[in-house]
Write an enzyme that holds these catalytic residues in place. Sequence first.
Site, PDB file in Angstrom:
ATOM      1  N   GLY A  33       5.511   3.611   2.496  1.00  0.00           N
ATOM      2  CA  GLY A  33       5.189   4.870   1.832  1.00  0.00           C
ATOM      3  C   GLY A  33       6.342   5.848   1.835  1.00  0.00           C
ATOM      4  O   GLY A  33       6.438   6.717   0.952  1.00  0.00           O
ATOM      5  N   GLU A  42       8.241   4.930  -1.172  1.00  0.00           N
ATOM      6  CA  GLU A  42       7.462   5.325  -2.346  1.00  0.00           C
ATOM      7  C   GLU A  42       7.545   6.831  -2.570  1.00  0.00           C
ATOM      8  O   GLU A  42       7.642   7.291  -3.714  1.00  0.00           O
ATOM      9  CB  GLU A  42       6.005   4.864  -2.170  1.00  0.00           C
ATOM     10  N   GLU A  77       4.864  -3.946   3.079  1.00  0.00           N
ATOM     11  CA  GLU A  77       3.403  -4.078   3.065  1.00  0.00           C
ATOM     12  C   GLU A  77       2.933  -5.528   3.016  1.00  0.00           C
ATOM     13  O   GLU A  77       1.853  -5.858   3.528  1.00  0.00           O
ATOM     14  CB  GLU A  77       2.822  -3.312   1.877  1.00  0.00           C
ATOM     15  N   ALA A 103       3.188   4.783   6.084  1.00  0.00           N
ATOM     16  CA  ALA A 103       1.863   5.226   6.525  1.00  0.00           C
ATOM     17  C   ALA A 103       1.844   5.409   8.038  1.00  0.00           C
ATOM     18  O   ALA A 103       2.529   4.705   8.776  1.00  0.00           O
ATOM     19  CB  ALA A 103       0.808   4.207   6.107  1.00  0.00           C
TER      20      ALA A 103
END
Length: 697
Positions: free
Chosen positions: A102, A105, A125, A61
């Site tokens: 992310g 991911e 995270e 992110a």
Amino acid sequence: MSASYERHGDVAVITLNNPPVNGLGYDTRKGLTDGIARAEDDAEVRAIVITGAGRAFSGGADIREFGSPKALQEPNLLSVIGRVENSAKPVVAAIHSVCMGGGLELALGCHYRVAAPGTQVALPEVKLGLVPGAGGTQRLPRAIGVETALNMIVSGEPVKSELLAAAPGQKLFDRIIDGELLPAAIAFAREVADVRPLPLVRHLKAEHANPDGYFQFARNTVGAVAKNFPAPAKCVDCVEAAVQKKFDDGMLFEREQFAALMMTPESKALRHAFFAERAASKIPDVPEDTAVRPIAKVAVIGAGTMGGGISMNFLNAGIPVTIIEMKQEALDRGIGVIRKNYEAQVKKGKLKQDKYEQRMALLSTTLSYDDIKDADLVIEAVFEDLGVKEQVFKTLDEVMKPGAILASNTSTLDVNKIAGFTRRPEDVVGMHFFSPANVMKLLEVIRGEKTAKDVLATVMQLAKKIKKTAVVSGVCDGFIGNRMLEQYSRQAGFLLEEGATPEQVDKAAERFGFAMGPFRVGDLAGNDVGWYIRKRRYQEKPHMRYSKTADLLCEMGRFGQKTGAGWYDYKPGKRDPIPSPLVNEMIEKHRAELGLQARRISDDEIVGRLVYALVNEGAKILEEGIAQRASDIDMVYLTGYGFPLFRGGPMCYADTVGLFNVVQAMKRFQKNPHDDAQFWEPAPLLARLAEEGKTFS
């Protein structure tokens, strides 16, 4: 656009380009989905490669959007990954350098993944009090197995790509590329261009031979090591959902946990600390492109506990150090302690023998100031006495080369006075390390009235190199940390006079989350250190009232662990505190002399008085401009004073409680006849923010 598009024959290459780590901000997400659509519409394109520009595939992110509505703006990360998964043409992730959060991911949503060796792979995270929120807990167990995935998710620590690729049965990486990554990824994309159906991680099974037993074991382990943080336990729940639920149901469960954790005070505190650490390195009037002075050689004055610990920081970073002392015996003793510290690391497997030898080879010693005259930085770490420091700095002024930075490791003394002992005050700065200096992360950087901007910029950059969290402080007695600590310690003393015991105060503070209570800290640091400072305070601030219990303790010769007796008794060779009848008797006698009756004091009152003493003094420090921002004060207390991380620091904690409630508590404390009513007068900044319904942040 933060994602570029190029065609290499029949392969489209989409490159994430959002420095420094290709954060997946809105523009990057939009550029990525537009690139997928463009490739799908081009009949000549048979496959797609996604990679990252510069030093990362993607770090996840974009922190500039974190927690803001823009992070959820469509296409959000879930939508982007869905778009990649549903691409009619195969998508290959070409991963290198950094693939985290992310970014991982996103890669897990691609049909194929190739990676450069040495890539740092992680889902970090949990360090922000969260679970991965875009399928990480559902896809990673399917790709690398449940146990490996859970270890990565719960720890948040990076693992090298080649280690993951070597795991039996892993489906995370299709190939590790030793040579140039992008050409090899394009060639691989051509190999798989016509393979159908397209493989998806979501179609794999997350399985474990004994799920009930394993997840119970995982919960017990996590509960023991992360009792104050809810996120690690939720990570276990999410990975268990990957095993027990259908993929879409597991995704929904993960999102619910992510959303719930975002609202917890623990996650808010961790996110606050994350941003606070980054903010601390920024000095408003010192541009980021300020030219810094080269630091190739360092000298340290004093081979004691602090001097040795300070030296180790630079040796660890590969910077040569010369330690100077008055006597050879002191030098030999100091070098012996450094060797002992390194040898302990070698014995524990934390340091290789050759690295130990390399570091010791960078260390030299001398009894003569002439031998340090060419150092780029000299750090004084002598006794905390202005007269002693005056002698040192006058000598340094005579011998050090022009442009050398002259730093003092003072913990309380006036850096402007110290700078005034030289004819080059612009080169003088405070560098207050915390004991043990080779372990503690905090470095208070004291900016004098005349400290040059390039000196500040150099020290802040150097702090990163030696892996310290540097916080800038203005000049005042005690700077940020010790000035606030004095008020905390005063309250601890008053609590004893009113009826508490050292053990009760410490236990209340430790239940709140402090690593150690105030009296255990005193025994560890040496009660004589505080005694010396208080004697100076009595002369300089005769109006300020202190409890005499700490002085009486020192008069008994009970200086702490080093003498085997302090606020507590200690058995030889052990650090376990044993409540002392002698100390309790001394406190009771002193209380009687004051004409006080012991009263029952609740743990809530103890914690409130200790913590709000910090908060109120912190508000004064902010208003005076000693600290640049409230979050800097929090970083000082999180990294140097054992304040509980899950509470985010004293100023963050006050914001969480509500400043109105803090002020109301202080007004109650004012009514205590034995306490210092004037002290509990809310600082003007605190009173104003509480009145306006605002926060320090």
